[in-house]
Design a protein around this motif. Structure first.
Motif, PDB file in Angstrom:
ATOM      1  N   GLY A  41      -2.380   1.259  -4.342  1.00  0.00           N
ATOM      2  CA  GLY A  41      -1.835   0.043  -3.740  1.00  0.00           C
ATOM      3  C   GLY A  41      -2.247  -1.243  -4.427  1.00  0.00           C
ATOM      4  O   GLY A  41      -2.968  -1.267  -5.425  1.00  0.00           O
ATOM      5  N   ASN A  54       0.809  -1.219   0.000  1.00  0.00           N
ATOM      6  CA  ASN A  54       0.000   0.000   0.000  1.00  0.00           C
ATOM      7  C   ASN A  54       0.848   1.278   0.000  1.00  0.00           C
ATOM      8  O   ASN A  54       0.313   2.365   0.224  1.00  0.00           O
ATOM      9  CB  ASN A  54      -0.942  -0.006   1.213  1.00  0.00           C
ATOM     10  CG  ASN A  54      -1.999  -1.092   1.101  1.00  0.00           C
ATOM     11  OD1 ASN A  54      -2.956  -0.961   0.347  1.00  0.00           O
ATOM     12  ND2 ASN A  54      -1.807  -2.175   1.820  1.00  0.00           N
ATOM     13  N   ASN A  55       2.139   1.128  -0.278  1.00  0.00           N
ATOM     14  CA  ASN A  55       3.040   2.285  -0.393  1.00  0.00           C
ATOM     15  C   ASN A  55       3.027   3.161   0.855  1.00  0.00           C
ATOM     16  O   ASN A  55       3.208   4.379   0.773  1.00  0.00           O
ATOM     17  CB  ASN A  55       2.672   3.132  -1.613  1.00  0.00           C
ATOM     18  CG  ASN A  55       2.878   2.390  -2.908  1.00  0.00           C
ATOM     19  OD1 ASN A  55       3.944   1.834  -3.161  1.00  0.00           O
ATOM     20  ND2 ASN A  55       1.845   2.351  -3.743  1.00  0.00           N
ATOM     21  N   ASN A  58       0.571   6.403  -5.617  1.00  0.00           N
ATOM     22  CA  ASN A  58       0.616   5.515  -4.457  1.00  0.00           C
ATOM     23  C   ASN A  58      -0.578   4.557  -4.422  1.00  0.00           C
ATOM     24  O   ASN A  58      -0.934   4.058  -3.362  1.00  0.00           O
ATOM     25  CB  ASN A  58       0.679   6.338  -3.168  1.00  0.00           C
ATOM     26  CG  ASN A  58       2.045   6.972  -2.979  1.00  0.00           C
ATOM     27  OD1 ASN A  58       3.043   6.268  -2.834  1.00  0.00           O
ATOM     28  ND2 ASN A  58       2.091   8.301  -3.004  1.00  0.00           N
ATOM     29  N   LYS A  87       6.517   4.837   1.526  1.00  0.00           N
ATOM     30  CA  LYS A  87       6.781   5.821   0.464  1.00  0.00           C
ATOM     31  C   LYS A  87       5.852   7.026   0.585  1.00  0.00           C
ATOM     32  O   LYS A  87       6.287   8.183   0.524  1.00  0.00           O
ATOM     33  CB  LYS A  87       6.609   5.145  -0.891  1.00  0.00           C
ATOM     34  CG  LYS A  87       6.673   6.066  -2.112  1.00  0.00           C
ATOM     35  CD  LYS A  87       6.528   5.265  -3.396  1.00  0.00           C
ATOM     36  CE  LYS A  87       6.471   6.148  -4.635  1.00  0.00           C
ATOM     37  NZ  LYS A  87       5.199   6.875  -4.737  1.00  0.00           N
ATOM     38  N   ALA A  88       4.562   6.756   0.751  1.00  0.00           N
ATOM     39  CA  ALA A  88       3.585   7.840   0.811  1.00  0.00           C
ATOM     40  C   ALA A  88       3.793   8.717   2.042  1.00  0.00           C
ATOM     41  O   ALA A  88       3.663   9.946   1.974  1.00  0.00           O
ATOM     42  CB  ALA A  88       2.169   7.275   0.805  1.00  0.00           C
ATOM     43  N   ASP A 107      11.940   2.329  -3.648  1.00  0.00           N
ATOM     44  CA  ASP A 107      10.593   2.396  -3.089  1.00  0.00           C
ATOM     45  C   ASP A 107       9.922   1.026  -3.071  1.00  0.00           C
ATOM     46  O   ASP A 107       8.822   0.889  -2.518  1.00  0.00           O
ATOM     47  CB  ASP A 107       9.735   3.366  -3.912  1.00  0.00           C
ATOM     48  CG  ASP A 107      10.141   4.812  -3.696  1.00  0.00           C
ATOM     49  OD1 ASP A 107      10.638   5.134  -2.597  1.00  0.00           O
ATOM     50  OD2 ASP A 107       9.969   5.618  -4.636  1.00  0.00           O
ATOM     51  N   ARG A 108      10.549   0.049  -3.676  1.00  0.00           N
ATOM     52  CA  ARG A 108       9.983  -1.296  -3.700  1.00  0.00           C
ATOM     53  C   ARG A 108      10.565  -2.188  -2.598  1.00  0.00           C
ATOM     54  O   ARG A 108      10.371  -3.405  -2.604  1.00  0.00           O
ATOM     55  CB  ARG A 108      10.230  -1.945  -5.059  1.00  0.00           C
ATOM     56  CG  ARG A 108       9.478  -1.257  -6.196  1.00  0.00           C
ATOM     57  CD  ARG A 108       9.672  -2.000  -7.503  1.00  0.00           C
ATOM     58  NE  ARG A 108      11.050  -1.893  -7.971  1.00  0.00           N
ATOM     59  CZ  ARG A 108      11.660  -2.775  -8.753  1.00  0.00           C
ATOM     60  NH1 ARG A 108      11.005  -3.856  -9.150  1.00  0.00           N
ATOM     61  NH2 ARG A 108      12.899  -2.591  -9.149  1.00  0.00           N
TER      62      ARG A 108
END
Length: 312
Positions: free
Chosen positions: A134, A113-114, A132, A117-118, A277-278
């Motif tokens: 998800g 769901n990022n 973002n 990152k978010a 980001d992964r």
């Protein structure tokens, strides 16, 4: 019976030892040299993960009758010598299983769901909803390797999220139930969307997840490692992320967790993972909750109490 406690422990341990009227010395500051110099005077040793219990220490432990490891992994203990010397061994494998399972779910949900990152973007003033968007855990096929305490607890939680859960354990059979289907490793490689590792570090599992292992997967997958860092080669993970074979990775452990001592190759791999980001990274805390800190002691003392009943 005199017991040496050579690592930092939750205070609950001392209350439990006193209930059994056991004589203990608490020395969390002890170095390896201190343990070697002192161990001959003790019949019990309680440790966590600070020091390897190897031939040098065990040869000095002339009176040692038991070792209690406040945690799950036994890779820092020479099990062959322990068995040869007839030393009883206790460990708290079930003490942190719920913590590990919850952390596994938290890392995956954060990645899918990022969330990490978010959060970083919003804090810096970026409000990006579409970037973002998800992915849901629902209906994913999860392959769990290692179906001990942690693997079993994780399987139940994955099942609760509507996942199809497959599990393989080299040393167990007939464990399939309403939460999990027992399968071969080949079956997991052919069908898993998510690979979650819950195995100990041994000669057979060291560097298990390498380039060939990753490339053999039938489809791109997400990787979770909450077991031991040396099981997964980080350069292979980087290659998998670059090629698209690995969609994302949740890593609570690294092959070298002393970040100031990374080799050039390890540093390059780490830098790539840290910038991606992964990837979700945590500092070996999957089983590291306030509740598990106490529960580990409860599990150890239950085992020690049973042992004392027949061996004191």
């Amino acid at each position: 019976m005199k017991i040496l406690i050579a690592d930092t422990m939750h205070n609950s341990l001392f209350e439990m030892l006193e209930r059994y009227n056991l004589d203990y010395s608490y020395h969390p500051e002890f170095t390896r040299a201190d343990i070697i110099r002192s161990i001959s005077g003790y019949e019990g040793l309680i440790i966590r993960s600070k020091t390897s219990i190897d031939a040098e220490i065990l040869s000095a432990a002339t009176k040692l009758r038991f070792i209690a490891r406040a945690g799950a992994g036994l890779d820092l203990i020479d099990l062959g010598i322990v068995e040869e010397k007839g030393i009883s061994l206790f460990h708290a494998g079930e003490g942190n299983r719920d913590a590990v399972a919850e952390h596994t779910m938290g890392m995956l949900l954060g990645l899918f769901n990022n969330i990490v990152k978010a959060d970083r973007e919003v804090r810096s003033g970026t409000w990006d909803r579409e970037g973002n968007r998800g992915v849901e855990l629902m209906n994913k096929t999860v392959g769990i390797v290692g179906f001990g305490n942690n693997g079993c607890a994780t399987a139940r939680r994955m099942s609760g999220f509507g996942c199809r859960v497959l599990a393989h354990d080299k040393y167990k059979t007939d464990f399939g139930d309403q939460w999990v289907q027992e399968v071969s490793m080949e079956h997991i490689i052919a069908q898993a969307d998510i690979l979650s590792l819950h195995i100990p570090l041994t000669d057979q599992t060291r560097n298990l997840v390498d380039h060939n292992f990753i490339e053999n997967f039938a489809r791109p997958f997400y990787l979770v490692n909450v077991s031991r860092g040396e099981i997964v080669k980080l350069d292979a993970v980087v290659e998998g992320l670059k090629s698209g074979k690995i969609l994302g990775a949740c890593l609570d452990v690294l092959e070298n967790e002393k970040l100031k001592t990374l080799t050039v190759a390890q540093q390059n791999a780490f830098d790539y993972l840290a910038a991606s980001d992964r990837v979700v990274l945590t500092p070996h805390i999957a089983g590291w909750t306030h509740e598990s800190y106490r529960r580990i002691n409860e599990v150890l003392m239950r085992q020690l109490g049973d042992w004392l009943a027949t061996n004191a």
